[in-house]
Design a protein around this motif. Sequence first.
Motif, PDB file in Angstrom:
ATOM      1  N   SER A 124       0.832  -1.200   0.000  1.00 23.85           N
ATOM      2  CA  SER A 124       0.000   0.000   0.000  1.00 23.85           C
ATOM      3  C   SER A 124       0.867   1.250   0.000  1.00 23.85           C
ATOM      4  O   SER A 124       2.036   1.215   0.402  1.00 23.85           O
ATOM      5  CB  SER A 124      -0.933   0.009   1.222  1.00 23.85           C
ATOM      6  OG  SER A 124      -0.176   0.065   2.422  1.00 23.85           O
ATOM      7  N   GLN A 131      -4.877   9.633   1.957  1.00 24.17           N
ATOM      8  CA  GLN A 131      -5.277   8.923   0.750  1.00 24.17           C
ATOM      9  C   GLN A 131      -4.429   7.657   0.619  1.00 24.17           C
ATOM     10  O   GLN A 131      -3.227   7.700   0.850  1.00 24.17           O
ATOM     11  CB  GLN A 131      -5.081   9.802  -0.485  1.00 24.17           C
ATOM     12  CG  GLN A 131      -5.884  11.093  -0.454  1.00 24.17           C
ATOM     13  CD  GLN A 131      -5.672  11.892  -1.733  1.00 24.17           C
ATOM     14  OE1 GLN A 131      -6.109  11.492  -2.811  1.00 24.17           O
ATOM     15  NE2 GLN A 131      -4.989  13.018  -1.610  1.00 24.17           N
ATOM     16  N   ARG A 132      -5.083   6.570   0.232  1.00 26.41           N
ATOM     17  CA  ARG A 132      -4.348   5.305   0.152  1.00 26.41           C
ATOM     18  C   ARG A 132      -4.663   4.562  -1.138  1.00 26.41           C
ATOM     19  O   ARG A 132      -5.796   4.533  -1.599  1.00 26.41           O
ATOM     20  CB  ARG A 132      -4.679   4.401   1.344  1.00 26.41           C
ATOM     21  CG  ARG A 132      -4.024   3.010   1.246  1.00 26.41           C
ATOM     22  CD  ARG A 132      -4.299   2.155   2.471  1.00 26.41           C
ATOM     23  NE  ARG A 132      -3.636   2.703   3.636  1.00 26.41           N
ATOM     24  CZ  ARG A 132      -4.181   2.761   4.852  1.00 26.41           C
ATOM     25  NH1 ARG A 132      -5.401   2.317   5.055  1.00 26.41           N
ATOM     26  NH2 ARG A 132      -3.508   3.274   5.859  1.00 26.41           N
ATOM     27  N   TRP A 133      -3.619   3.969  -1.699  1.00 30.41           N
ATOM     28  CA  TRP A 133      -3.728   3.067  -2.834  1.00 30.41           C
ATOM     29  C   TRP A 133      -3.138   1.732  -2.393  1.00 30.41           C
ATOM     30  O   TRP A 133      -2.120   1.699  -1.695  1.00 30.41           O
ATOM     31  CB  TRP A 133      -2.947   3.591  -4.034  1.00 30.41           C
ATOM     32  CG  TRP A 133      -3.534   4.824  -4.648  1.00 30.41           C
ATOM     33  CD1 TRP A 133      -4.298   4.899  -5.773  1.00 30.41           C
ATOM     34  CD2 TRP A 133      -3.378   6.177  -4.186  1.00 30.41           C
ATOM     35  NE1 TRP A 133      -4.646   6.205  -6.043  1.00 30.41           N
ATOM     36  CE2 TRP A 133      -4.093   7.016  -5.079  1.00 30.41           C
ATOM     37  CE3 TRP A 133      -2.731   6.759  -3.091  1.00 30.41           C
ATOM     38  CZ2 TRP A 133      -4.165   8.388  -4.926  1.00 30.41           C
ATOM     39  CZ3 TRP A 133      -2.802   8.129  -2.928  1.00 30.41           C
ATOM     40  CH2 TRP A 133      -3.509   8.931  -3.832  1.00 30.41           C
ATOM     41  N   SER A 134      -3.772   0.635  -2.798  1.00 32.43           N
ATOM     42  CA  SER A 134      -3.279  -0.671  -2.383  1.00 32.43           C
ATOM     43  C   SER A 134      -3.289  -1.631  -3.556  1.00 32.43           C
ATOM     44  O   SER A 134      -3.990  -1.440  -4.555  1.00 32.43           O
ATOM     45  CB  SER A 134      -4.132  -1.235  -1.240  1.00 32.43           C
ATOM     46  OG  SER A 134      -5.468  -1.430  -1.674  1.00 32.43           O
ATOM     47  N   ARG A 135      -2.521  -2.685  -3.418  1.00 34.28           N
ATOM     48  CA  ARG A 135      -2.430  -3.714  -4.444  1.00 34.28           C
ATOM     49  C   ARG A 135      -2.277  -5.069  -3.768  1.00 34.28           C
ATOM     50  O   ARG A 135      -1.573  -5.192  -2.768  1.00 34.28           O
ATOM     51  CB  ARG A 135      -1.218  -3.463  -5.346  1.00 34.28           C
ATOM     52  CG  ARG A 135      -1.045  -4.474  -6.472  1.00 34.28           C
ATOM     53  CD  ARG A 135       0.028  -4.008  -7.453  1.00 34.28           C
ATOM     54  NE  ARG A 135       1.367  -4.137  -6.924  1.00 34.28           N
ATOM     55  CZ  ARG A 135       2.129  -5.216  -7.083  1.00 34.28           C
ATOM     56  NH1 ARG A 135       1.674  -6.255  -7.741  1.00 34.28           N
ATOM     57  NH2 ARG A 135       3.346  -5.259  -6.580  1.00 34.28           N
ATOM     58  N   VAL A 144      -3.666  -1.649  -8.960  1.00 31.43           N
ATOM     59  CA  VAL A 144      -3.690  -0.756  -7.810  1.00 31.43           C
ATOM     60  C   VAL A 144      -5.076  -0.158  -7.667  1.00 31.43           C
ATOM     61  O   VAL A 144      -5.658   0.328  -8.637  1.00 31.43           O
ATOM     62  CB  VAL A 144      -2.634   0.355  -7.978  1.00 31.43           C
ATOM     63  CG1 VAL A 144      -2.748   1.368  -6.839  1.00 31.43           C
ATOM     64  CG2 VAL A 144      -1.238  -0.246  -8.012  1.00 31.43           C
ATOM     65  N   LYS A 146      -7.593   2.503  -5.346  1.00 28.72           N
ATOM     66  CA  LYS A 146      -7.634   3.577  -4.357  1.00 28.72           C
ATOM     67  C   LYS A 146      -8.707   3.264  -3.327  1.00 28.72           C
ATOM     68  O   LYS A 146      -9.835   2.918  -3.668  1.00 28.72           O
ATOM     69  CB  LYS A 146      -7.926   4.913  -5.022  1.00 28.72           C
ATOM     70  CG  LYS A 146      -7.913   6.079  -4.024  1.00 28.72           C
ATOM     71  CD  LYS A 146      -8.108   7.418  -4.707  1.00 28.72           C
ATOM     72  CE  LYS A 146      -8.094   8.541  -3.682  1.00 28.72           C
ATOM     73  NZ  LYS A 146      -8.290   9.868  -4.307  1.00 28.72           N
ATOM     74  N   PRO A 291       2.255   4.900  -6.809  1.00 26.35           N
ATOM     75  CA  PRO A 291       1.704   3.543  -6.707  1.00 26.35           C
ATOM     76  C   PRO A 291       1.703   2.870  -8.070  1.00 26.35           C
ATOM     77  O   PRO A 291       1.395   3.493  -9.084  1.00 26.35           O
ATOM     78  CB  PRO A 291       0.267   3.793  -6.204  1.00 26.35           C
ATOM     79  CG  PRO A 291       0.349   5.120  -5.508  1.00 26.35           C
ATOM     80  CD  PRO A 291       1.356   5.913  -6.252  1.00 26.35           C
TER      81      PRO A 291
END
Length: 292
Positions: A124, A131-135, A144, A146, A291
């Motif tokens: 992440s 604000q967060r982006w994860s994979r 990825v 959001k 990201p």
Amino acid sequence: MNDLELIRQLRSEVAETDLDTLTGARGQLLAVMARTAAPRRSRRPLTIAAAAAAVAAAAVVIVSGQAATPVKPPASAGDVLPLTSARNILLVAAASAERSRQGSGTYWHIRRESVDGRHFWGESWTTRDGQRWSRGKTGDGSGVVKEPSGTFWLGFADSGTEVSVEDLEALPTDPEALRQKVTAMQKGDPAGERDLALLPLASLIAELPAPAEVRSAAFRALAELPGVRRLGAVEGGEELLIQSGSHESRLVVDPETSQVIRTSYLPTATGGSMGSNRYIKLTTEWTDELPR
């Protein structure tokens, strides 16, 4: 032989001396020069080489009869504390954390994978404003995504507290005050738990973007708790066992960098838990990389 060559020769002939001794020698030389009568006009002016010789001679006179003491750099925590106990390992790591600099990147990046790289437990990127982006989450595929919230959890989502980067920066930097604070932030019945602070403190040193002073305090607080013990030296650092009631976690800590590089079980920064029968390799850092 010119003046510079004479200075080099004189310096090579004088024993290594500490700063206080040289300062005292210089002071004595200046005092002697001040008491000396003014020279006649016919006397030759003092050259650079002659001045250097006088200072060197004064230094030799001052240290005559004594062994010169070489100047040594201040000892590091690792030089003072042998890595023979969990407490010492954590205190050395605390000193290392205190010397580290706060990252200045845009994203707090967390990556979890197996040591051999064959298994991936996600990663992440979280900005300071939430604000967060994860994979790699279940159902998210390989792309990825959001997320709507970028806050962190101190402890498990069902019993801990949701915190922001600002909340982490406001945590106490005194070890005992920090232990009491994170304990108060845990909900639920503590029955069967040896110490409710253990796993949240471990999260602060392992995954959360806590500032250097808070991480150092977390290491020091853990060093004083009975639920932590040393298992031995392993590749990359020292292996520690953290026991909190029914929860057991093994961490590999590099005392010289204060980084937790592997873990077997911990509350995650997003409020869940991660555990495996093999070690999980952790990468945590502030970064400007987007990201991906």
